[in-house]
Design a protein around this motif. Structure first.
Motif, short mmCIF file in Angstrom:
data_model
loop_
_atom_site.label_atom_id
_atom_site.label_comp_id
_atom_site.label_asym_id
_atom_site.label_seq_id
_atom_site.Cartn_x
_atom_site.Cartn_y
_atom_site.Cartn_z
N THR A 166 0.83 -1.21 0.00
CA THR A 166 0.00 0.00 0.00
C THR A 166 0.86 1.26 0.00
N LYS B 274 -5.65 9.50 2.29
CA LYS B 274 -6.18 8.28 2.91
C LYS B 274 -7.00 7.47 1.92
N THR B 275 -7.67 8.17 1.04
CA THR B 275 -8.43 7.46 0.02
C THR B 275 -7.50 6.68 -0.90
N GLU C 46 -4.65 5.42 -0.15
CA GLU C 46 -4.21 4.23 0.59
C GLU C 46 -5.29 3.15 0.56
N ARG C 47 -6.52 3.59 0.80
CA ARG C 47 -7.59 2.60 0.85
C ARG C 47 -7.87 1.99 -0.51
N GLN D 152 -5.78 -0.84 -0.90
CA GLN D 152 -6.23 -1.96 -0.06
C GLN D 152 -7.49 -2.60 -0.62
N TYR D 153 -8.39 -1.77 -1.13
CA TYR D 153 -9.59 -2.34 -1.76
C TYR D 153 -9.18 -3.27 -2.89
N GLN E 240 -11.79 -4.81 5.39
CA GLN E 240 -10.81 -3.78 5.78
C GLN E 240 -11.06 -3.23 7.18
N ILE F 119 -13.43 -1.23 8.19
CA ILE F 119 -13.86 0.17 8.21
C ILE F 119 -15.37 0.17 7.99
N GLN G 22 -17.66 4.69 4.40
CA GLN G 22 -16.35 5.15 3.95
C GLN G 22 -16.00 4.54 2.59
N ASP H 219 -15.43 6.78 -0.75
CA ASP H 219 -14.21 6.68 -1.55
C ASP H 219 -14.56 6.41 -3.02
#
Ligand SMILES: NC(=O)c1ccc[n+]([C@@H]2O[C@H](COP(=O)([O-])OP(=O)(O)OC[C@H]3O[C@@H](n4cnc5c(N)ncnc54)[C@H](O)[C@@H]3O)[C@@H](O)[C@H]2O)c1
Ligand SMILES: NC(=O)c1ccc[n+]([C@@H]2O[C@H](COP(=O)([O-])OP(=O)(O)OC[C@H]3O[C@@H](n4cnc5c(N)ncnc54)[C@H](O)[C@@H]3O)[C@@H](O)[C@H]2O)c1
Lengths: 226, 226
Positions: free
Chosen positions: A200, B13-14, B16-17, B20-21, B45, B47, B51, B55
């Motif tokens: 990431t 942060k988006t 990063e996510r 991860q998504y 995740q 969360i 969120q 995103d």
DNA sequence: AATTTTATGTTATTTTTTTAACAAAACTTG
DNA sequence: CAAGTTTTGTTAAAAAAATAACATAAAATT
């Protein structure tokens, strides 16, 4: 009025920075410095002096006007906040490439935070010593965690086993997990969990490289138009 | 209206996510799933579904009501945003324990993000191959970076050399650095820098273990009082 | 001794990030 | 087929974090 848990409400980011301030301060102390200004700390950490002062305000530490902060004092104050008095014992779970690298790295770095054992399932590793630390079988997890009062686990097993092993850690009474596995794990609320994924971070860096590239291309376009 | 740089304004942060998504989605795809709900992604995740949806809204991707998101589609959309079309080449600088572990880990994980070389100063390592990747002398940095069009560096040299080596990386034309050294480095604005320190994360986990302990002690106190 | 400079400590403001609220659409069930 | 349920997408609100503003005091300078 609560005193002990006063620091509970410190922002998470402040906690991280306190750790970083201390590391920087320890180096300064070694170099013979006795005092330091907020802008010096800020410069090392490449943040703003205001942020440093605000963090120190939050923990109630005062410096001396025009003289800065007493380095040794500040180290002690930070240590009092972030370190556990009795010390916290940790285990590396999964003694592969990353686990062993981490073990070697962490060993001896902090007085109040020590890796005391490793765990693995591979017969090749069980019973061996790595940097003076014994690797136990995962089957002995419960016993060893209790015997040695281990509270923190660094999880570096193959991703496929993350959840299984995490469950075992929770059952054994571990209070906090640092998960380096790329698979997010689920733990009960009372277990503190921190996850970090290198891919990431790497992809984030790559993204901003790409963005910057595109910006430059666009600028060139503009100057071409003009 | 700018189109290309539209994604520039996405929250960090988006980004990063999104990475991860995608990782989670790739696993789901392998398992034969074709669609996924926001609450499923969220659960993986850990969360909130809101969120996730927010995103996805930000990147302008729409799912199907009551059917969720098409996994393959979403993977493609995310890839289009975060991956560089031509691919980004990376180097591991400092082929020690951590550098080699990382190299092994990253290798082959991502199509558009590849570690193509290593660098070191040790004669023992220069010229050797690690996981099929050649380790070059740091003296060849400029040449190799240019020849192979390397844009990203993963810095894993001893902390004492962090700054020196970072300077060399910048001079060689590196566009982004991921610094795993515990010493913060200084780079020009146009070079994207991400730093990660394991000790800090570890100390953070230890801090929250401590806090939780103290909370429990206090509760016991209270029930004793009552 | 007055003025300027340099730093701290604190409050106020802004920015960023997360969470909540809710309308709209699609499917299910009674 | 009407009422209820589920899920998306969006706007609004709240929370967290960073930055700015500024009052104050110690030291240096004039
Ligand atoms: N290598 C890296 O730099 C790196 C970076 C980021 C994340 N990771 C992640 O960290 C984990 C470990 O990576 P690695 O490169 O060290 O892999 P590795 O294969 O070298 O090490 C894994 C170790 O875990 C042990 N193991 C297997 N099952 C186990 C179990 N159930 N309980 C305890 N131990 C078990 C194996 O015997 C082995 O020693 C992986 O999940 C990987 O994705 C690695
Ligand atoms: N080992 C870990 O798990 C870990 C974790 C976090 C951070 N770190 C940090 O990562 C860095 C590397 O750690 P390590 O454990 O791999 O150390 P290491 O000693 O095993 O590896 C360092 C490598 O860098 C090489 N090197 C030395 N000077 C160099 C230079 N000027 N240019 C290029 N290469 C050079 C050495 O030859 C060696 O191969 C250190 O800064 C350490 O603090 C390590």
């Amino acid at each position: 009025m609560k005193v002990k848990n006063y620091y509970k409400n410190l922002p998470h980011k402040t906690i991280e920075r306190l750790s970083q301030y201390r590391r920087a301060l320890l180096i300064c102390l070694e170099n013979g410095k006795t005092h330091i200004f907020s802008h010096e700390i800020a410069s090392i950490q490449h943040i703003t002096p205001v942020q440093v002062r605000r963090d120190l305000m939050l923990i109630g530490y005062s410096g001396t006007l025009r003289k800065g902060y007493n380095i040794q004092d500040l180290i002690d104050v930070i240590s009092n906040i972030i370190d556990d008095e009795a010390g916290i014992k940790a285990a590396v779970v999964g003694m592969g490439n990353l686990g062993r690298a981490l073990l070697k790295y962490i060993r001896g770095k902090r007085h109040k935070l020590e890796v005391v054992v490793g765990f693995d399932t591979s017969e090749d590793k069980i019973g061996k010593q790595y940097n003076g630390i014994t690797c136990y079988s995962l089957d002995d997890l419960d016993r060893v965690v209790k015997e040695k009062d281990i509270k923190l686990a660094i999880l570096t097993v193959p991703a496929a086993y993350s959840n299984d092993v995490a469950d075992k850690l929770v059952k054994a009474g571990i209070k906090g997990i640092l998960n380096y596995t790329p698979k997010p794990i689920r733990v009960p609320d009372e277990v503190y969990l921190e996850e970090y994924d290198m891919i990431t971070t790497l992809e984030k860096v790559a993204f901003y490289i790409k963005m910057h590239q595109e910006e430059e291309e666009e600028e060139q376009q503009h100057s071409h138009d003009a």
